[in-house]
Scaffold this motif. Structure first.
Motif, PDB file in Angstrom:
ATOM      1  N   ILE A  38      20.216 -78.532   4.077  1.00 45.42           N
ATOM      2  CA  ILE A  38      19.512 -77.706   3.096  1.00 45.42           C
ATOM      3  C   ILE A  38      20.168 -77.975   1.742  1.00 45.42           C
ATOM      4  O   ILE A  38      21.392 -77.892   1.605  1.00 45.42           O
ATOM      5  CB  ILE A  38      19.611 -76.214   3.425  1.00 45.42           C
ATOM      6  CG1 ILE A  38      18.908 -75.939   4.756  1.00 45.42           C
ATOM      7  CG2 ILE A  38      18.965 -75.376   2.318  1.00 45.42           C
ATOM      8  CD1 ILE A  38      19.111 -74.538   5.253  1.00 45.42           C
ATOM      9  N   VAL A  39      19.317 -78.308   0.808  1.00 44.56           N
ATOM     10  CA  VAL A  39      19.798 -78.595  -0.537  1.00 44.56           C
ATOM     11  C   VAL A  39      19.337 -77.445  -1.424  1.00 44.56           C
ATOM     12  O   VAL A  39      18.145 -77.129  -1.473  1.00 44.56           O
ATOM     13  CB  VAL A  39      19.209 -79.929  -1.037  1.00 44.56           C
ATOM     14  CG1 VAL A  39      19.628 -80.200  -2.477  1.00 44.56           C
ATOM     15  CG2 VAL A  39      19.640 -81.078  -0.122  1.00 44.56           C
ATOM     16  N   THR A  40      20.280 -76.815  -2.100  1.00 41.62           N
ATOM     17  CA  THR A  40      19.937 -75.639  -2.910  1.00 41.62           C
ATOM     18  C   THR A  40      20.215 -75.922  -4.378  1.00 41.62           C
ATOM     19  O   THR A  40      21.272 -76.462  -4.728  1.00 41.62           O
ATOM     20  CB  THR A  40      20.772 -74.422  -2.454  1.00 41.62           C
ATOM     21  OG1 THR A  40      20.669 -74.324  -1.037  1.00 41.62           O
ATOM     22  CG2 THR A  40      20.241 -73.135  -3.068  1.00 41.62           C
ATOM     23  N   CYS A  41      19.247 -75.562  -5.209  1.00 41.21           N
ATOM     24  CA  CYS A  41      19.414 -75.765  -6.656  1.00 41.21           C
ATOM     25  C   CYS A  41      19.994 -74.498  -7.268  1.00 41.21           C
ATOM     26  O   CYS A  41      19.910 -73.412  -6.687  1.00 41.21           O
ATOM     27  CB  CYS A  41      18.070 -76.081  -7.304  1.00 41.21           C
ATOM     28  SG  CYS A  41      17.376 -77.622  -6.689  1.00 41.21           S
ATOM     29  N   VAL A  44      29.080 -80.382  -6.967  1.00 44.73           N
ATOM     30  CA  VAL A  44      28.151 -79.841  -5.968  1.00 44.73           C
ATOM     31  C   VAL A  44      28.962 -79.419  -4.742  1.00 44.73           C
ATOM     32  O   VAL A  44      29.817 -80.177  -4.265  1.00 44.73           O
ATOM     33  CB  VAL A  44      27.105 -80.918  -5.573  1.00 44.73           C
ATOM     34  CG1 VAL A  44      26.214 -80.428  -4.444  1.00 44.73           C
ATOM     35  CG2 VAL A  44      26.266 -81.308  -6.794  1.00 44.73           C
ATOM     36  N   GLU A  45      28.676 -78.224  -4.245  1.00 49.38           N
ATOM     37  CA  GLU A  45      29.370 -77.752  -3.033  1.00 49.38           C
ATOM     38  C   GLU A  45      28.762 -78.477  -1.830  1.00 49.38           C
ATOM     39  O   GLU A  45      27.543 -78.428  -1.627  1.00 49.38           O
ATOM     40  CB  GLU A  45      29.169 -76.243  -2.914  1.00 49.38           C
ATOM     41  CG  GLU A  45      29.869 -75.637  -1.724  1.00 49.38           C
ATOM     42  CD  GLU A  45      29.457 -74.174  -1.519  1.00 49.38           C
ATOM     43  OE1 GLU A  45      28.846 -73.567  -2.424  1.00 49.38           O
ATOM     44  OE2 GLU A  45      29.735 -73.662  -0.424  1.00 49.38           O
ATOM     45  N   ILE A  81      24.867 -78.644  -1.013  1.00 45.89           N
ATOM     46  CA  ILE A  81      24.271 -79.393   0.100  1.00 45.89           C
ATOM     47  C   ILE A  81      24.946 -78.863   1.359  1.00 45.89           C
ATOM     48  O   ILE A  81      26.170 -78.964   1.494  1.00 45.89           O
ATOM     49  CB  ILE A  81      24.549 -80.908  -0.012  1.00 45.89           C
ATOM     50  CG1 ILE A  81      24.048 -81.467  -1.361  1.00 45.89           C
ATOM     51  CG2 ILE A  81      23.906 -81.669   1.157  1.00 45.89           C
ATOM     52  CD1 ILE A  81      24.576 -82.860  -1.689  1.00 45.89           C
ATOM     53  N   ALA A  82      24.171 -78.274   2.247  1.00 44.86           N
ATOM     54  CA  ALA A  82      24.738 -77.736   3.496  1.00 44.86           C
ATOM     55  C   ALA A  82      24.202 -78.567   4.654  1.00 44.86           C
ATOM     56  O   ALA A  82      22.985 -78.629   4.867  1.00 44.86           O
ATOM     57  CB  ALA A  82      24.342 -76.281   3.661  1.00 44.86           C
ATOM     58  N   MET A  83      25.120 -79.204   5.365  1.00 44.67           N
ATOM     59  CA  MET A  83      24.678 -80.161   6.382  1.00 44.67           C
ATOM     60  C   MET A  83      25.031 -79.726   7.794  1.00 44.67           C
ATOM     61  O   MET A  83      26.029 -79.060   8.041  1.00 44.67           O
ATOM     62  CB  MET A  83      25.384 -81.501   6.171  1.00 44.67           C
ATOM     63  CG  MET A  83      24.987 -82.231   4.936  1.00 44.67           C
ATOM     64  SD  MET A  83      25.774 -83.833   4.920  1.00 44.67           S
ATOM     65  CE  MET A  83      27.454 -83.445   4.472  1.00 44.67           C
ATOM     66  N   SER A  84      24.190 -80.161   8.727  1.00 43.98           N
ATOM     67  CA  SER A  84      24.577 -80.220  10.132  1.00 43.98           C
ATOM     68  C   SER A  84      24.288 -81.666  10.547  1.00 43.98           C
ATOM     69  O   SER A  84      23.899 -82.482   9.722  1.00 43.98           O
ATOM     70  CB  SER A  84      23.740 -79.250  10.958  1.00 43.98           C
ATOM     71  OG  SER A  84      22.447 -79.792  11.162  1.00 43.98           O
ATOM     72  N   ASP A  85      24.454 -81.949  11.844  1.00 39.64           N
ATOM     73  CA  ASP A  85      24.150 -83.327  12.277  1.00 39.64           C
ATOM     74  C   ASP A  85      22.657 -83.608  12.231  1.00 39.64           C
ATOM     75  O   ASP A  85      22.228 -84.750  12.273  1.00 39.64           O
ATOM     76  CB  ASP A  85      24.650 -83.559  13.702  1.00 39.64           C
ATOM     77  CG  ASP A  85      26.159 -83.662  13.721  1.00 39.64           C
ATOM     78  OD1 ASP A  85      26.724 -84.012  12.653  1.00 39.64           O
ATOM     79  OD2 ASP A  85      26.764 -83.367  14.773  1.00 39.64           O
ATOM     80  N   LYS A  86      21.882 -82.542  12.207  1.00 37.09           N
ATOM     81  CA  LYS A  86      20.432 -82.754  12.341  1.00 37.09           C
ATOM     82  C   LYS A  86      19.667 -82.659  11.036  1.00 37.09           C
ATOM     83  O   LYS A  86      18.474 -82.942  10.990  1.00 37.09           O
ATOM     84  CB  LYS A  86      19.878 -81.734  13.326  1.00 37.09           C
ATOM     85  CG  LYS A  86      20.469 -81.934  14.706  1.00 37.09           C
ATOM     86  CD  LYS A  86      19.717 -81.144  15.718  1.00 37.09           C
ATOM     87  CE  LYS A  86      20.219 -81.502  17.113  1.00 37.09           C
ATOM     88  NZ  LYS A  86      20.022 -80.413  18.038  1.00 37.09           N
ATOM     89  N   GLY A  87      20.303 -82.207  10.005  1.00 36.53           N
ATOM     90  CA  GLY A  87      19.577 -82.088   8.750  1.00 36.53           C
ATOM     91  C   GLY A  87      20.400 -81.354   7.718  1.00 36.53           C
ATOM     92  O   GLY A  87      21.589 -81.103   7.918  1.00 36.53           O
TER      93      GLY A  87
END
Ligand SMILES: Cc1cc2nc3c(=O)[nH]c(=O)nc-3n(C[C@H](O)[C@H](O)[C@H](O)COP(=O)(O)OP(=O)(O)OC[C@H]3O[C@@H](n4cnc5c(N)ncnc54)[C@H](O)[C@@H]3O)c2cc1C
Length: 496
Positions: free
Chosen positions: A294-297, A320-321, A286-292
């Motif tokens: 990206i979730v990668t399988c 999960v990273e 799960i890679a986050m910023s304040d705005k959204g």
């Protein structure tokens, strides 16, 4: 209602992509499927969150690692018919689950799992519970002598429960009680013999491993269910497992099951959600910023969303990273929340061997197999069902054995030679060995309610949490549903 106008949060996604290691991810970002909310995990809490968010107009995607939905709600097809190896019991106070069953046209039936009388095997002897107070093996003192040796841990837990309301366990006024059962017993002046006995029936993982506040949460909720059913505190004569009161109030007995198995419920929820539920999608990052985010399988597929909801037990989320703004508090909880285990061997009993050896059919032991439950077949004779129920430390130890089933069977034969040749294995399930669970339920160690228990459910950037481990006042399947109501409100409010 959620406004999707400013939802494409491209700047946020580019930001998030830039944080991620590896060339593979850039491709994933470009190919990412878009949704308003990505929900990770297709157990009851994930599915219920998806249904509610869908009703509010959000575009959702549910990513489930397994080949089917349900998680800890799991019904197997066995030689003896449908068998629930996960959740099955639905109390009269299960408003949300009962409501969902009605909505999906699922029928409830009184649970048919009445336990036969219990004996206790202690220090390699069969104990007559009626004369325990005078037994030379009983080294406890004073009033302790009258407490059933197989119920000591539960009796002490229940006696000192200070919680009146369901969420009292989180009240900072009880912070000093974030201690273990052993610490509580020492504080209250119990004898060393009583403390030793309590180890065999300590609720939670064990008498040193679980906070009393966590245990009292469960106990207080159980008492509420009994009150709703108009029942007094049960005078227990056996450890673990409630006695079903078949008297129907509003058409329900005190413990009910879903006809056809509990997994009918998540199946029905997923059918209503349709193709937004994606199976065999194990999330790895799960890679986050304040705005959204990206979730990668792990199969390389990627999903971008304004919000992410994780329903994963922390035993799985810690694999999960997660990248984004540092959040040591959340990281601490995800990394260190302990998980309890239960392992159960489901058996059919070809002939009631207890008639041959004259001992009570069911028993609890201080040994490595925990409890044997003989289940009444209501006709008195013939084939019965039985379960070896391992919890706490016993369940943790059995998980380490590659030969668990033959070991349990040989131990049963050693303790009850009359059972030889009469037990047939129907199924075995060890939840710690389930690669998508790694435990049966969350725990909190002594000190962890104070360290993070009150706050860890708060969102981490755009990552929100649900699941039974984020309960505030309910338990079992109801806590999964409770948590999804909270998380949906969180996301809806934030989305504006
Ligand atoms: C043996 C047993 C008996 C129980 N008995 C009862 C009972 O009688 N009554 C009762 O009310 N409750 C009972 N419970 C508790 C109940 O089952 C749980 O509280 C509830 O089902 C939890 O739901 P959940 O959605 O929080 O989590 P889960 O059901 O665990 O859902 C999490 C989901 O996440 C998925 N997942 C894991 N990792 C990933 C990943 N990396 N990417 C994507 N997906 C992932 C899992 O496959 C799973 O489907 C029992 C539990 C057990 C284990």
């Amino acid at each position: 209602m959620f406004d999707r106008r400013d939802f494409l949060m491209n700047a946020g996604l580019i930001g998030a992509g830039a944080m991620l290691p590896g060339a593979g991810l850039a491709k994933g970002v470009l190919a990412a499927e878009k949704a308003d909310v990505v929900i990770i995990g297709g157990g009851l809490s994930g599915l219920n969150s998806a249904l509610m968010l869908g009703d509010l107009g959000f575009k959702v995607v549910v990513l489930e690692a397994g080949a089917m939905v349900g998680g800890r709600v799991k019904t197997l097809d066995t030689s003896e018919g449908k068998l629930d190896v996960g959740a099955s019991q639905i109390g009269r106070g299960y408003a949300r689950i009962i409501d969902a069953c009605m909505k999906f046209g699922l029928k409830l039936t009184p649970e048919d799992r009445d336990l036969l009388p219990f004996g206790f095997r202690y220090k390699d002897q069969w104990i007559d519970l009626k004369t325990w107070a005078d037994n030379p093996l009983n080294k406890t003192v004073g009033d302790e002598r009258k407490i059933s040796p197989m119920l000591m841990g539960q009796a002490v837990t229940s006696k000192w429960n200070p919680c009146k309301e369901l969420s009292d366990w989180l009240d900072p006024a009880l912070a000093s009680q974030d201690i273990s059962l052993r610490q509580l017993m020492v504080q209250k002046g119990y004898s060393p013999a009583a403390i030793e006995l309590a180890a065999y029936s300590a609720p939670g993982i064990g008498m040193d491993e679980t906070s009393m506040l966590r245990m009292w949460q469960e106990e207080t909720r159980g008492a509420a269910d009994r009150r709703i059913g108009g029942r007094e505190r049960e005078q227990r004569d056996h450890p673990f497992g409630e006695t079903n009161d078949h008297n129907a109030i509003d058409g329900l007995s005190s413990i009910n099951n879903i006809v056809g198995g509990t997994q009918q419920l998540p199946f029905a929820m997923a059918a209503k959600l349709g193709d937004v539920v994606r199976l065999n999608k194990r999330v790895g990052r799960i890679a986050m910023s304040d705005k959204g985010a990206i979730v990668t399988c792990i199969d390389g597929s990627a999903y971008q969303a304004r919000f992410v909801i994780s329903s994963l037990p922390f035993s799985m989320l810690r694999e999960v990273e997660i990248t984004g703004a540092p959040n040591p508090h959340a990281r601490d909880a995800i990394t260190h929340m302990p998980y309890a285990n239960t392992a159960r061997l489901y058996l059919s009993v070809e002939k009631p061997f207890w008639k041959a050896d004259g001992l009570p059919a069911s028993f609890s032991t201080d040994g490595p197999i925990g409890m044997f439950w003989g289940i009444d077949n209501h006709t008195g004779e013939g084939k019965h069902r039985a379960m070896v129920v391992m919890v706490g430390k016993v369940a943790q130890a059995i998980s380490q054995r590659a030969d668990a089933v033959p070991f349990v069977l040989s131990e049963l034969e050693r303790l009850r030679p009359a059972s030889k040749g009469l037990l047939k294995v129907v199924a075995y399930k060890d939840w710690m060995r389930d690669p998508l669970q790694k435990g049966c339920g969350f725990s909190l160690a002594p000190g962890q309610v104070n360290a993070f228990g009150r706050d860890f459910i708060k969102p981490w950037q755009v990552l929100h949490f649900c699941g039974e481990h984020t309960r505030r006042s309910d338990y079992g399947m109801e806590s999964a549903m409770e948590s999804s109501e909270r998380v949906v409100l969180e996301v809806a409010e934030r989305a504006g």
